[in-house]
Design an enzyme around this catalytic site. Structure first.
Site, PDB file in Angstrom:
ATOM      1  CD  GLN A 103      -9.280   1.301   6.385  1.00  0.00           C
ATOM      2  OE1 GLN A 103      -8.406   0.617   5.869  1.00  0.00           O
ATOM      3  NE2 GLN A 103     -10.566   1.134   6.115  1.00  0.00           N
ATOM      4  NE  ARG A 107     -12.552   3.322   1.789  1.00  0.00           N
ATOM      5  CZ  ARG A 107     -13.022   2.460   2.668  1.00  0.00           C
ATOM      6  NH1 ARG A 107     -14.304   2.501   3.006  1.00  0.00           N
ATOM      7  NH2 ARG A 107     -12.237   1.555   3.199  1.00  0.00           N
ATOM      8  CG  HIS A 165      -8.679  -1.496   1.620  1.00  0.00           C
ATOM      9  ND1 HIS A 165      -9.458  -2.623   1.547  1.00  0.00           N
ATOM     10  CD2 HIS A 165      -7.850  -1.557   0.529  1.00  0.00           C
ATOM     11  CE1 HIS A 165      -9.122  -3.332   0.490  1.00  0.00           C
ATOM     12  NE2 HIS A 165      -8.163  -2.712  -0.136  1.00  0.00           N
ATOM     13  CB  ALA A 200      -7.103  -9.511   8.130  1.00  0.00           C
ATOM     14  CB  VAL A 249     -12.036 -12.015   5.603  1.00  0.00           C
ATOM     15  CG1 VAL A 249     -10.788 -11.227   5.992  1.00  0.00           C
ATOM     16  CG2 VAL A 249     -13.217 -11.107   5.345  1.00  0.00           C
ATOM     17  CD1 TRP A 309     -12.761   0.093   0.110  1.00  0.00           C
ATOM     18  CD2 TRP A 309     -13.165  -1.768  -1.074  1.00  0.00           C
ATOM     19  NE1 TRP A 309     -12.830  -0.965   0.983  1.00  0.00           N
ATOM     20  CE2 TRP A 309     -13.063  -2.120   0.293  1.00  0.00           C
ATOM     21  CE3 TRP A 309     -13.426  -2.776  -2.011  1.00  0.00           C
ATOM     22  CZ2 TRP A 309     -13.215  -3.427   0.748  1.00  0.00           C
ATOM     23  CZ3 TRP A 309     -13.568  -4.077  -1.566  1.00  0.00           C
ATOM     24  CH2 TRP A 309     -13.460  -4.393  -0.189  1.00  0.00           C
TER      25      TRP A 309
END
Ligand code: PHE
Length: 340
Positions: free
Chosen positions: A223, A209, A183, A308, A266, A161
């Site tokens: 998003q 970004r 994000h 998520a 994650v 990012w």
């Protein structure tokens, strides 16, 4: 001087009438009519002068002239109204005719931006699937955007990012580094800080970004983050939710693919791609919430699990509206926007 020769007799009245009628016939517009009224019927007008002089006449003449003058006054007032109506009618007759059967000119009314339409479509579906919609800040702390999502400073994962950094802010515990969130995932941390499982939320919002743009990348994007935490949530729940979401957001015959991916917050990580114009277009990252994040929030990760996801709204709008370059969305070109 005798009364026979005074100019206030019937002769004088006849002269006033002659002039007045000629003058009225010559008046062609409203100012001329008004000037005529002043010179004939006004306070120092010709007829008014005669009426004023009546008192000085011999009794018999006074009656005759008085009656005639008053009758003439009424006549001339009526004539003025008639002339005015005549001029008006003539003006209307000369004007361009109006065709009242022509359709009116349509007013250009606004419409919702295609990304807004897509966002509403997405949130409708997610709400029906049981997610509550919440929002978070666009100016975010480094800790929430990165550190607490297991993306430490100087870690190569930060390169995923490129960031718009904002000058340090003075916080209660000293200076704090802020940025434009890259994000919506920081809301995972913020929400877990203040809410207990079971959790099922959807977080729409703008992200930024600092990167070069191309047909599938913009420096500003929208998003929707999903977070579901409860006892017994498994990867099968994530797959089922994403499958149902994709089936509802696109046409039933749209091909989607879930594949392996990596995000520090994650484990395991996946991504969902959609077939668009013969190529796979990634529309979201997802995965099972990392146990360390659940533990850091104060919950036992052997008891609570969750998934998520973070989807790109423009990426979903592209196949939906057959737009092959993401940069079209934010150029504000009405020739593009008015198509949707
Ligand atoms: N935040 C990730 C991104 O913007 C997407 C993501 C969200 C991945 C949640 C996994 C889980 O790239």
């Amino acid at each position: 001087m005798t009364t026979d020769t005074t100019p206030t007799g019937l002769d004088a009245l006849a002269a006033v009438e002659r002039d007045a009628r000629a003058g009225l016939a010559a008046a062609e517009d409203e100012p001329a009519l008004e000037a005529w009224r002043t010179t004939v019927l006004g306070r120092s007008g010709a007829l008014t002068g005669i009426l004023r002089g009546i008192g000085a006449l011999e009794a018999d003449e006074r009656k005759a002239v008085g009656q005639a003058a008053n009758a003439l006054k009424q006549d001339l007032e009526a004539a003025l109204d008639a002339r005015r109506a005549q001029l008006k009618a003539a003006a209307l007759a000369g004007a361009e005719p109006i065709d009242v059967t022509l359709p009116g000119r349509p007013r250009r009314i606004g419409r919702l931006h295609p990304v807004t339409q897509t966002m509403r479509h997405i949130l409708d579906i997610l709400q029906r699937l049981g997610f509550a919609v919440i929002e978070g800040p666009e100016v975010e702390l480094d800790e929430y955007n990165f550190d607490q999502l297991r993306i430490p400073k100087d870690h190569p994962a930060r390169d995923m990012w490129d960031t718009f950094w904002i000058a340090e802010q003075e916080g209660r515990q000293g200076p704090r580094q802020t940025l434009l969130r890259t994000h919506t995932s920081p809301m995972q941390i913020r929400y877990l800080e203040t809410h207990e499982p079971p959790i099922r939320v959807a977080v729409p919002g703008r992200c930024y970004r600092y990167e070069a743009t191309d047909a599938t990348h913009e420096w500003m994007l929208q998003q929707v983050e999903l977070l579901a935490i409860d006892e017994g949530i498994s990867l099968a729940d994530l797959k089922g939710t994403l499958h149902e979401f994709a089936r509802q957001v696109f046409d039933a015959d749209t091909e989607v693919m879930l594949r392996n991916s990596y995000f520090p917050f994650v484990e395991p990580g996946v991504e969902l791609a959609v077939k668009f114009r013969g190529q796979w277009l990634e529309i979201m990252g997802a995965g099972m919430v990392h146990p360390e994040i659940i533990e850091a929030a104060g919950y036992d990760p052997t008891r609570y699990t969750g998934f998520a996801a973070g989807m790109g709204v423009e990426r979903i709008a592209m196949p939906l509206y057959q737009v092959d370059d993401i940069r079209n969305f934010y150029q504000n070109d009405l020739r593009f926007l008015s198509q949707f």
